[in-house]
Design an enzyme around this catalytic site. Structure first.
Site, PDB file in Angstrom:
ATOM      1  N   GLU A  26       6.300  -9.260 -13.433  1.00 42.99           N
ATOM      2  CA  GLU A  26       5.395  -9.853 -14.421  1.00 42.99           C
ATOM      3  C   GLU A  26       6.054 -10.999 -15.198  1.00 42.99           C
ATOM      4  OE1 GLU A  26       3.767  -6.639 -16.729  1.00 42.99           O
ATOM      5  OE2 GLU A  26       2.358  -6.092 -15.134  1.00 42.99           O
ATOM      6  N   ARG A  29      11.309  -6.024 -22.547  1.00 43.20           N
ATOM      7  CA  ARG A  29      11.386  -5.930 -21.089  1.00 43.20           C
ATOM      8  C   ARG A  29      12.616  -6.638 -20.518  1.00 43.20           C
ATOM      9  NH1 ARG A  29       5.838  -6.133 -18.119  1.00 43.20           N
ATOM     10  NH2 ARG A  29       4.569  -4.699 -19.344  1.00 43.20           N
ATOM     11  N   VAL A  61       0.832  -1.204   0.000  1.00 48.25           N
ATOM     12  CA  VAL A  61       0.000   0.000   0.000  1.00 48.25           C
ATOM     13  C   VAL A  61       0.865   1.251   0.000  1.00 48.25           C
ATOM     14  CG1 VAL A  61      -1.946  -1.105   1.154  1.00 48.25           C
ATOM     15  CG2 VAL A  61      -0.158  -0.038   2.530  1.00 48.25           C
ATOM     16  N   LYS A  68      -9.338  -1.878 -10.368  1.00 47.95           N
ATOM     17  CA  LYS A  68      -8.933  -1.080  -9.249  1.00 47.95           C
ATOM     18  C   LYS A  68     -10.109  -0.224  -8.769  1.00 47.95           C
ATOM     19  CE  LYS A  68      -4.127  -0.291 -10.630  1.00 47.95           C
ATOM     20  NZ  LYS A  68      -3.112   0.768 -10.970  1.00 47.95           N
TER      21      LYS A  68
END
Length: 429
Positions: free
Chosen positions: A306, A237, A110, A376
């Protein structure tokens, strides 16, 4: 005879006075409760679009929110841990033996939206589970102090022993999860699987449904890391070296440098950063040389979270590996911008970085999908969406409980006597 009559009169007089006194006490107690439900100046009313999710055709009762001061309650400097669980409606006992026998671990990262975090935490909270909270080191000081104060009131919730300054798409995001994993590996709670969340998630399945899903034939001994072999479009990536600008962004190194091949001739996979992992797999991640070498190699890649989990989960030697899993595992309900018109009917809120921030009209899609979690939400932008999903979820949780219901677990109360529509959307609230 006269004495008998006097005794009878005295008895009737006392009985009458007793009835009057009891009636007055009852009315005195009842009246403020009704006022709280119907006229609380701090409570938002449930939106009209929420009603179908809260009241079926067989139940025409109206719902009134009881809990409207979550954030201000926690910010109160005189917070008493002895009352916190009850005042904030945390469930304080296992609701079934099935759940108690299968404790879960949660990693929650968070950095903002205190209101949403607290409401998400109480939605996933069960006293037999264990929770590691990673608070971003760059979060405001007041935010960090408040989270610490909240967590200190629970024996099974703790802060990560090491806090990272998390950068979007950076290695720090992966490191934050690993910090909590190390802490959870030493936990005395015999948790069976660990699930990671971010502060803008909200559960769709109840804890019981999570346990049943993770114990289903398909997933009983398996890790859930949806993903596939790295597509060509994602090769950039891991082909080039990146550097993390602490707390800001990730950029290509200059001059542009290619990376060497992955260690141990590993096939790199691409998938979600979110997972459900067995405890044995977590031990593998923390100690196995292949996992440690891949971690080192991943430090200068783009968004390593990821590819890291899903790549390790395709190693045959890894406990609970799922070699042919593909995108199996319904962890998140997410509306991606580039999937609009194909996998969903569009975002009814708005997009941020190609992901929908849910509005109230997105709830039917979320509920029908029945994923483990939805992502979200923002408590300030679309508060009615969170109110409605939270109450729908709590209703579901309590409906499956095998223990007597504690009144403190209720987030809203239902008025089955006065069924007028005006109460449901009480504009004075």
């Amino acid at each position: 005879m006269c004495q008998l009559e006097r005794t009878k009169c005295s008895f009737l007089l006392c009985l009458g006075m007793g009835i009057i006194m009891c009636s007055l006490i009852y009315l005195r107690i009842r009246k403020p409760t009704e006022q709280k439900y119907l006229h609380s100046p701090s409570c938002r009313p449930f939106s009209p679009e929420c009603r179908p999710f809260l009241s079926g055709s067989e139940n025409k009762g109206l719902w009134y929110r009881l809990d409207c001061q979550v954030k201000s309650y926690i910010l109160n400097g005189y917070l008493k841990c002895s009352r916190l669980k009850k005042d904030l409606h945390f469930i304080n006992r296992p609701l079934s033996r099935e759940e108690e026998d299968y404790p879960l671990a949660f990693i929650v990262t968070v950095h903002k939206d205190l209101e949403l975090f607290i409401r998400m935490l109480r939605a996933i909270y069960m006293p037999h589970n264990v929770y590691c909270i990673h608070v971003d080191a760059k979060a405001p000081r007041e935010y960090q102090v408040t989270i610490h104060k909240l967590v200190s009131c629970f024996q099974n919730i703790f802060l990560s022993s090491r806090s990272e300054t998390v950068t979007y798409a950076g290695f720090s995001r992966l490191q934050a999860d690993l910090n909590c994993m190390k802490d959870l590996a030493n936990s005395k709670t015999a948790w069976r699987k660990v699930i990671n969340l971010c502060g803008q998630d909200f559960p769709v399945k109840s804890n019981l449904e999570l346990v049943q899903y993770l114990q289903s034939k398909q997933w009983r001994d398996k890790n859930m890391t949806p993903g596939v072999k790295q597509p060509m479009a994602m090769k950039y990536r891991t082909q080039f070296q990146y550097k993390e600008i602490k707390g800001s962004h990730v950029a290509l190194k200059s001059p542009r440098l290619k990376k060497g091949p992955p260690p141990h001739n590993l096939q790199i996979y691409f998938g979600t950063a979110y997972y459900a992992l067995t405890r044995a797999f977590v031990d593998f991640v923390l100690k196995n040389p292949i996992a440690l070498d891949l971690l080192e190699w991943s430090k200068d890649t783009f968004s390593p979270d990821e590819h890291y989990w899903v790549t390790l989960n395709h190693i045959k030697e890894a406990p609970g590996s799922w070699i042919d899993g593909g995108w199996d595992g319904d962890i998140r309900a997410i509306k991606w911008w580039d999937q609009e018109g194909q996998k969903h009917d569009g975002c009814k809120g708005h997009y941020v970085r190609g992901i929908c921030i849910y509005g109230l009209e997105d709830l039917r899609w979320i509920i029908n999908r029945n994923s483990m979690f939805a992502n979200k939400f923002e408590s300030d932008t679309y508060p009615e969406a969170l109110d409605c999903l939270e109450q729908w979820h709590r209703n579901k949780v309590l409906s499956k409980a095998t223990v007597p219901e504690d009144p403190s677990w209720l987030l809203a109360t239902q008025d089955t006597l006065n069924g007028g529509d005006s109460g449901f959307y009480n504009s004075s609230a």
